[in-house]
Design a protein around this motif. Structure first.
Motif, PDB file in Angstrom:
ATOM      1  N   LEU A 102       9.803 -14.126  61.310  1.00  0.00           N
ATOM      2  CA  LEU A 102      10.069 -13.907  59.888  1.00  0.00           C
ATOM      3  C   LEU A 102      10.597 -12.492  59.638  1.00  0.00           C
ATOM      4  O   LEU A 102      11.481 -12.290  58.807  1.00  0.00           O
ATOM      5  CB  LEU A 102       8.806 -14.161  59.066  1.00  0.00           C
ATOM      6  CG  LEU A 102       8.384 -15.624  58.930  1.00  0.00           C
ATOM      7  CD1 LEU A 102       7.033 -15.719  58.223  1.00  0.00           C
ATOM      8  CD2 LEU A 102       9.434 -16.429  58.196  1.00  0.00           C
ATOM      9  N   GLY A 103      10.060 -11.525  60.367  1.00  0.00           N
ATOM     10  CA  GLY A 103      10.569 -10.152  60.252  1.00  0.00           C
ATOM     11  C   GLY A 103      12.005 -10.047  60.725  1.00  0.00           C
ATOM     12  O   GLY A 103      12.831  -9.378  60.102  1.00  0.00           O
ATOM     13  N   LEU A 105      14.187 -12.553  60.767  1.00  0.00           N
ATOM     14  CA  LEU A 105      14.993 -13.280  59.788  1.00  0.00           C
ATOM     15  C   LEU A 105      15.243 -12.424  58.545  1.00  0.00           C
ATOM     16  O   LEU A 105      16.360 -12.394  58.011  1.00  0.00           O
ATOM     17  CB  LEU A 105      14.290 -14.590  59.407  1.00  0.00           C
ATOM     18  CG  LEU A 105      15.030 -15.503  58.451  1.00  0.00           C
ATOM     19  CD1 LEU A 105      16.288 -16.058  59.114  1.00  0.00           C
ATOM     20  CD2 LEU A 105      14.122 -16.631  58.015  1.00  0.00           C
ATOM     21  N   TYR A 106      14.222 -11.693  58.101  1.00  0.00           N
ATOM     22  CA  TYR A 106      14.368 -10.806  56.950  1.00  0.00           C
ATOM     23  C   TYR A 106      15.402  -9.712  57.232  1.00  0.00           C
ATOM     24  O   TYR A 106      16.269  -9.429  56.404  1.00  0.00           O
ATOM     25  CB  TYR A 106      13.013 -10.186  56.600  1.00  0.00           C
ATOM     26  CG  TYR A 106      13.069  -9.200  55.473  1.00  0.00           C
ATOM     27  CD1 TYR A 106      13.150  -9.634  54.161  1.00  0.00           C
ATOM     28  CD2 TYR A 106      13.051  -7.827  55.719  1.00  0.00           C
ATOM     29  CE1 TYR A 106      13.213  -8.735  53.112  1.00  0.00           C
ATOM     30  CE2 TYR A 106      13.112  -6.921  54.686  1.00  0.00           C
ATOM     31  CZ  TYR A 106      13.189  -7.381  53.384  1.00  0.00           C
ATOM     32  OH  TYR A 106      13.263  -6.476  52.354  1.00  0.00           O
ATOM     33  N   ALA A 107      15.315  -9.103  58.429  1.00  0.00           N
ATOM     34  CA  ALA A 107      16.281  -8.051  58.790  1.00  0.00           C
ATOM     35  C   ALA A 107      17.690  -8.632  58.892  1.00  0.00           C
ATOM     36  O   ALA A 107      18.663  -7.977  58.513  1.00  0.00           O
ATOM     37  CB  ALA A 107      15.871  -7.403  60.106  1.00  0.00           C
ATOM     38  N   TRP A 108      17.808  -9.827  59.392  1.00  0.00           N
ATOM     39  CA  TRP A 108      19.112 -10.477  59.528  1.00  0.00           C
ATOM     40  C   TRP A 108      19.707 -10.766  58.148  1.00  0.00           C
ATOM     41  O   TRP A 108      20.887 -10.519  57.905  1.00  0.00           O
ATOM     42  CB  TRP A 108      18.956 -11.744  60.337  1.00  0.00           C
ATOM     43  CG  TRP A 108      20.236 -12.404  60.737  1.00  0.00           C
ATOM     44  CD1 TRP A 108      21.509 -11.947  60.545  1.00  0.00           C
ATOM     45  CD2 TRP A 108      20.370 -13.640  61.419  1.00  0.00           C
ATOM     46  NE1 TRP A 108      22.417 -12.818  61.051  1.00  0.00           N
ATOM     47  CE2 TRP A 108      21.738 -13.878  61.603  1.00  0.00           C
ATOM     48  CE3 TRP A 108      19.460 -14.574  61.887  1.00  0.00           C
ATOM     49  CZ2 TRP A 108      22.215 -15.011  62.231  1.00  0.00           C
ATOM     50  CZ3 TRP A 108      19.956 -15.694  62.528  1.00  0.00           C
ATOM     51  CH2 TRP A 108      21.304 -15.907  62.693  1.00  0.00           C
ATOM     52  N   LYS A 109      18.888 -11.297  57.237  1.00  0.00           N
ATOM     53  CA  LYS A 109      19.379 -11.623  55.889  1.00  0.00           C
ATOM     54  C   LYS A 109      19.759 -10.370  55.105  1.00  0.00           C
ATOM     55  O   LYS A 109      20.657 -10.401  54.280  1.00  0.00           O
ATOM     56  CB  LYS A 109      18.311 -12.404  55.112  1.00  0.00           C
ATOM     57  CG  LYS A 109      18.065 -13.786  55.641  1.00  0.00           C
ATOM     58  CD  LYS A 109      19.251 -14.675  55.378  1.00  0.00           C
ATOM     59  CE  LYS A 109      18.941 -16.080  55.843  1.00  0.00           C
ATOM     60  NZ  LYS A 109      20.065 -16.973  55.675  1.00  0.00           N
ATOM     61  N   LYS A 110      19.072  -9.263  55.355  1.00  0.00           N
ATOM     62  CA  LYS A 110      19.384  -8.006  54.673  1.00  0.00           C
ATOM     63  C   LYS A 110      20.611  -7.317  55.256  1.00  0.00           C
ATOM     64  O   LYS A 110      21.088  -6.329  54.718  1.00  0.00           O
ATOM     65  CB  LYS A 110      18.187  -7.044  54.742  1.00  0.00           C
ATOM     66  CG  LYS A 110      17.051  -7.441  53.841  1.00  0.00           C
ATOM     67  CD  LYS A 110      17.453  -7.248  52.404  1.00  0.00           C
ATOM     68  CE  LYS A 110      16.272  -7.471  51.487  1.00  0.00           C
ATOM     69  NZ  LYS A 110      16.620  -7.242  50.101  1.00  0.00           N
TER      70      LYS A 110
END
Length: 116
Positions: A102-103, A105-110
């Motif tokens: 999840l971390g 994925l969050y960095a990827w989306k940002k």
């Protein structure tokens, strides 16, 4: 007996660190020259200003690498004792990897993983 040993260990650690710093300042060679104050990168004189701002993305990328690199080190001890612990360890590592994913994925989306 135990608390006295901890206090002696703590005090000896402080004395040794302070003594090493004092001794290095006492015997070190001190020189001050204009060349010593110049910024050093590759041995060549700098052209233009030496105070260049870097993109925050580079630092963010490096921090993300360090975070995930350190997290992988937690997987090695788990893999060593996995046979002894059993199913509970498998569920725990799945939760750990989901949080890690999840971390990521969050960095990827940002957009933190884009190298521009």
């Amino acid at each position: 007996m135990g608390s006295e040993a901890i206090i002696v260990f703590f005090i000896s650690g402080i004395v040794l660190v302070a003594g090493a710093n004092f001794l290095s300042n006492l015997i070190s060679h001190k020189s001050d020259s204009p060349q010593k104050r110049e910024p050093y990168e590759s041995g060549m004189k700098t052209i233009g200003s030496t105070w260049v701002q870097f993109k925050v993305g580079y630092y963010l990328f490096a921090i993300l690498f360090l975070i995930f690199d350190v997290e992988v080190t937690f997987l090695v001890p788990w893999a060593v004792v996995f046979g002894d612990i059993g199913g509970v360890a498998f569920i725990e590592i799945l939760i750990f990897l989901i949080i890690l994913g999840l971390g990521l994925l969050y960095a990827w989306k940002k957009g933190a993983l884009k190298w521009e």
